[in-house]
Design a protein around this motif. Structure first.
Motif, mmCIF file in Angstrom:
data_model
loop_
_atom_site.group_PDB
_atom_site.id
_atom_site.type_symbol
_atom_site.label_atom_id
_atom_site.label_comp_id
_atom_site.label_asym_id
_atom_site.label_seq_id
_atom_site.Cartn_x
_atom_site.Cartn_y
_atom_site.Cartn_z
ATOM 1 N N MET A 1 -6.202 -3.596 0.746
ATOM 2 C CA MET A 1 -5.158 -2.769 0.180
ATOM 3 C C MET A 1 -4.403 -3.617 -0.851
ATOM 4 O O MET A 1 -3.974 -4.716 -0.558
ATOM 5 N N ASN A 2 -4.270 -3.109 -2.076
ATOM 6 C CA ASN A 2 -3.595 -3.940 -3.073
ATOM 7 C C ASN A 2 -2.075 -3.741 -3.022
ATOM 8 O O ASN A 2 -1.567 -2.803 -2.413
ATOM 9 N N THR A 8 3.844 1.589 -3.584
ATOM 10 C CA THR A 8 3.901 3.034 -3.789
ATOM 11 C C THR A 8 4.168 3.750 -2.471
ATOM 12 O O THR A 8 5.019 4.654 -2.397
ATOM 13 N N ILE A 9 3.483 3.360 -1.426
ATOM 14 C CA ILE A 9 3.679 3.971 -0.107
ATOM 15 C C ILE A 9 5.105 3.719 0.397
ATOM 16 O O ILE A 9 5.778 4.633 0.876
#
Length: 59
Positions: A1-2, A8-9
């Motif tokens: 996951m970058n 953003t999440i």
């Protein structure tokens, strides 16, 4: 996951939490104002009714 996806999440979660509190406060304010308006109308009706009752008694 970058990292961009993670931020953003987290941003979406923070936005939802902040929006939840803002909407809660706004709805409480709207309901308070509506309740105040209903109380004012009922108080006016009771006041006019009492005036009418006591006016008829004196006449």
């Amino acid at each position: 996951m970058n990292r961009g996806l993670l931020w953003t999440i987290l941003g979406v979660i923070a936005a939802i939490v902040i929006a939840w509190f803002i909407v809660d406060i706004a709805l409480k304010a709207v309901f308070f104002i509506a309740k105040l308006a209903v109380v004012a109308v009922v108080a006016l009706i009771v006041f006019l009714l009492l005036r009418w009752v006591f006016r008829r008694r004196d006449a």
